[in-house]
Write an enzyme that holds these catalytic residues in place. Structure first.
Site, PDB file in Angstrom:
ATOM      1  N   HIS A   1      89.454 -39.901 -95.757  1.00  0.00           N
ATOM      2  CA  HIS A   1      90.870 -40.346 -96.627  1.00  0.00           C
ATOM      3  C   HIS A   1      91.958 -39.721 -95.823  1.00  0.00           C
ATOM      4  O   HIS A   1      91.820 -38.595 -95.646  1.00  0.00           O
ATOM      5  CB  HIS A   1      90.757 -39.826 -98.015  1.00  0.00           C
ATOM      6  CG  HIS A   1      91.731 -40.653 -98.903  1.00  0.00           C
ATOM      7  ND1 HIS A   1      93.043 -40.300 -98.674  1.00  0.00           N
ATOM      8  CD2 HIS A   1      91.619 -41.429 -99.744  1.00  0.00           C
ATOM      9  CE1 HIS A   1      93.707 -40.875 -99.577  1.00  0.00           C
ATOM     10  NE2 HIS A   1      92.805 -41.667-100.071  1.00  0.00           N
TER      11      HIS A   1
ATOM     12  N   CYS B   1      93.473 -46.273 -96.716  1.00  0.00           N
ATOM     13  CA  CYS B   1      94.156 -46.058 -97.590  1.00  0.00           C
ATOM     14  C   CYS B   1      95.664 -46.463 -97.352  1.00  0.00           C
ATOM     15  O   CYS B   1      96.385 -45.774 -96.715  1.00  0.00           O
ATOM     16  CB  CYS B   1      94.372 -44.680 -98.393  1.00  0.00           C
ATOM     17  SG  CYS B   1      95.330 -44.662 -99.714  1.00  0.00           S
TER      18      CYS B   1
ATOM     19  N   HIS C   1      91.059 -48.615 -99.698  1.00  0.00           N
ATOM     20  CA  HIS C   1      92.055 -48.117-101.042  1.00  0.00           C
ATOM     21  C   HIS C   1      93.191 -48.996-100.807  1.00  0.00           C
ATOM     22  O   HIS C   1      94.034 -48.645-100.043  1.00  0.00           O
ATOM     23  CB  HIS C   1      92.412 -46.586-100.904  1.00  0.00           C
ATOM     24  CG  HIS C   1      91.259 -45.919-101.373  1.00  0.00           C
ATOM     25  ND1 HIS C   1      91.544 -44.579-101.237  1.00  0.00           N
ATOM     26  CD2 HIS C   1      89.963 -46.355-101.703  1.00  0.00           C
ATOM     27  CE1 HIS C   1      90.251 -44.102-101.631  1.00  0.00           C
ATOM     28  NE2 HIS C   1      89.366 -44.908-101.827  1.00  0.00           N
TER      29      HIS C   1
ATOM     30  N   HIS D   1      95.019 -46.946-107.646  1.00  0.00           N
ATOM     31  CA  HIS D   1      96.189 -46.346-108.730  1.00  0.00           C
ATOM     32  C   HIS D   1      96.379 -47.819-109.468  1.00  0.00           C
ATOM     33  O   HIS D   1      96.143 -48.730-109.133  1.00  0.00           O
ATOM     34  CB  HIS D   1      97.399 -45.614-108.228  1.00  0.00           C
ATOM     35  CG  HIS D   1      96.602 -44.414-107.472  1.00  0.00           C
ATOM     36  ND1 HIS D   1      97.518 -43.564-106.604  1.00  0.00           N
ATOM     37  CD2 HIS D   1      95.829 -43.691-107.171  1.00  0.00           C
ATOM     38  CE1 HIS D   1      97.014 -42.753-106.010  1.00  0.00           C
ATOM     39  NE2 HIS D   1      95.835 -42.974-106.265  1.00  0.00           N
TER      40      HIS D   1
ATOM     41  N   TYR E   1      95.010 -43.582-112.774  1.00  0.00           N
ATOM     42  CA  TYR E   1      93.753 -44.347-113.168  1.00  0.00           C
ATOM     43  C   TYR E   1      93.495 -44.877-114.331  1.00  0.00           C
ATOM     44  O   TYR E   1      92.413 -44.916-114.963  1.00  0.00           O
ATOM     45  CB  TYR E   1      92.558 -43.341-112.679  1.00  0.00           C
ATOM     46  CG  TYR E   1      92.436 -43.185-111.088  1.00  0.00           C
ATOM     47  CD1 TYR E   1      92.037 -43.950-110.449  1.00  0.00           C
ATOM     48  CD2 TYR E   1      93.120 -42.107-110.698  1.00  0.00           C
ATOM     49  CE1 TYR E   1      91.894 -43.530-109.032  1.00  0.00           C
ATOM     50  CE2 TYR E   1      93.153 -41.779-109.161  1.00  0.00           C
ATOM     51  CZ  TYR E   1      92.347 -42.702-108.525  1.00  0.00           C
ATOM     52  OH  TYR E   1      92.357 -42.344-107.095  1.00  0.00           O
TER      53      TYR E   1
HETATM   54  C1  DNO Z   1      93.675 -40.194-104.840  1.00  0.00           C
HETATM   55  C2  DNO Z   1      92.570 -40.348-104.181  1.00  0.00           C
HETATM   56  C3  DNO Z   1      92.264 -39.134-103.269  1.00  0.00           C
HETATM   57  C4  DNO Z   1      91.055 -39.223-102.508  1.00  0.00           C
HETATM   58  C5  DNO Z   1      90.416 -37.749-101.857  1.00  0.00           C
HETATM   59  C6  DNO Z   1      89.410 -38.257-100.912  1.00  0.00           C
HETATM   60  O1  DNO Z   1      94.065 -41.295-105.624  1.00  0.00           O
HETATM   61  O2  DNO Z   1      92.591 -41.301-103.166  1.00  0.00           O
HETATM   62  O3  DNO Z   1      92.156 -38.124-104.214  1.00  0.00           O
HETATM   63  O4  DNO Z   1      90.058 -39.277-103.462  1.00  0.00           O
HETATM   64  O5  DNO Z   1      91.644 -37.537-100.916  1.00  0.00           O
HETATM   65  O6  DNO Z   1      88.650 -37.042-100.742  1.00  0.00           O
END
Ligand code: DNO
Length: 386
Positions: free
Chosen positions: A233, A271, A298, A346, A363
């Protein structure tokens, strides 16, 4: 895209039945109760997997198996912790789960300064405010040399806001940074936080990258053998904070990452919210370039502001061209025959969720459901059109 939803396990007020109603077929979760660095035992993995499958859903991605700080710093028992990580990979594979998200951010995972920032329409969003971050670092935590990391305009604004700040606002900022966010490994006190930060004194970007490369060279051959994919990530936000090096922020960083170990198992969580906070990142181009290594998506949008602040906008609005990104994804999926797991990342706290004291900021059910619905529509429209 394969539609998934993040779930924080049985304490999560968003239940598996809600996830099904949202239209997702996959669940993203982790063994949140296992301390960082310990082995995930098969019995525990099976319990969660069975619960998910009993609802007619699939455990699509593990987010995350976190990386112990000793591994990031290559200190103490880090070799043992790496062996534990390998064993966890063997155990998840034995249970039939082959997808793992992780990050290599020092001390903190993702960081915001405001978890309930009011939007004009009455819902709330997550926000990273550069001035509030400067207040935290310079006046609350009093990190030595922090002023050097801010422009004179931001510092001036921070000083003037700090003069009038209320005790409640100070508390809000401290809580947001030290113990606010779901999925992070530890809630920290200011003293613990300072101690952890101090461990990184003098650790350069290069050194942290070398430590990541070492970890991957240990773990990826095991993952490959098991048919497991690892998906890093990006750092969120994608720039240094608190004087800590952040090493997965840009196209050049991802180039380094994929070169650390040339294996399909050494992959990326793309992401768009994290990478999108860096104005230099051309996201559609980056997706197309790394598509073969992107194992997880993401999707969310941030609206960037001139001073480096940003807030989380609606999924299809903001500074990132979501249409252009999803178009690249659909093209890739058509040509490769793959379907990449995606979660709407999110969502705003809105409608009935506003009245709930939700522990998992970002979330809530309804905001993410809206995001998923919009993204599915966008995907369908592009798909039909190509
Ligand atoms: C936040 C998430 C992060 C993610 C971590 C993966 O919303 O995308 O906390 O889970 O960084 O290790």
């Amino acid at each position: 895209m394969k539609q998934t939803f993040r779930w924080f396990g049985t304490p999560d007020p968003v239940q598996l039945s809600h996830i099904k109603q949202a239209g997702a077929t996959g669940v993203v979760t982790a063994l949140h109760h296992i301390p960082n660095g310990e082995i995930w035992q098969t019995k525990e993995i099976r319990k969660i997997k069975d619960t998910i499958e009993a609802e007619g859903l699939e455990w699509s991605f593990i987010e995350s198996i976190p990386i112990h700080e000793n591994i990031k710093l290559q200190q103490g028992d880090y070799l043992e912790r790496i062996e534990n990580y390998k064993q966890s990979l063997k155990n998840i594979a034995a249970c039939g789960i082959k997808n793992v998200c992780y990050n290599f951010m020092p001390v903190l995972d993702w960081t915001r300064t405001h978890l309930f920032w009011p939007l004009k329409n009455g819902s709330t969003a997550l926000r990273f405010d550069k001035v509030e971050m400067a207040i935290f670092e310079c006046f609350l935590m009093k990190r030595e040399g922090a002023e050097k990391d801010y422009t004179s305009e931001v510092l001036r604004e921070a000083k003037s806001r700090f003069k009038q700040i209320s005790a409640e606002e100070v508390q809000r900022i401290e809580d947001a940074i030290l113990k606010g966010l779901p999925g992070t490994v530890d809630d920290l006190t200011m003293d613990q936080f300072k101690e952890m930060i101090a461990q990184y004194d003098g650790v350069s970007h290069q050194e942290l990258k070398e430590n990541l490369s070492f970890f991957l060279n240990q773990v990826i051959p095991v993952a490959e053998e098991l048919g497991v994919v690892m998906a890093i990530h990006p750092d969120d936000p994608p720039f240094d904070i608190m004087g800590l090096p952040r090493i997965i922020t840009s196209e050049a960083d991802l180039d380094d990452l994929v070169n650390f170990v040339d294996s399909p198992s050494n992959g990326i969580t793309f992401c768009t919210g994290s990478l999108g906070a860096n104005p230099a990142n051309d996201l559609p181009k980056m997706f197309a370039k790394f598509a073969d290594r992107v194992h997880f998506l993401h999707l969310r949008n941030v609206r960037r502001e001139a001073d480096g602040s940003f807030y989380e906008d609606n999924h299809l609005e903001g500074s990132t061209d979501m249409y252009a990104i999803v178009e690249e994804i659909v093209k890739y999926e058509k040509s490769s025959g793959k379907k990449i797991p995606m979660r709407p990342d999110h969502g705003h706290q809105m409608v009935d969720d506003l009245a709930k004291n939700h522990a998992y900021c970002g979330y809530t059910a309804i905001g993410r459901l809206k995001g998923l619905a919009e993204l599915r529509g966008l995907e369908l429209g592009i798909h039909r059109n190509l």
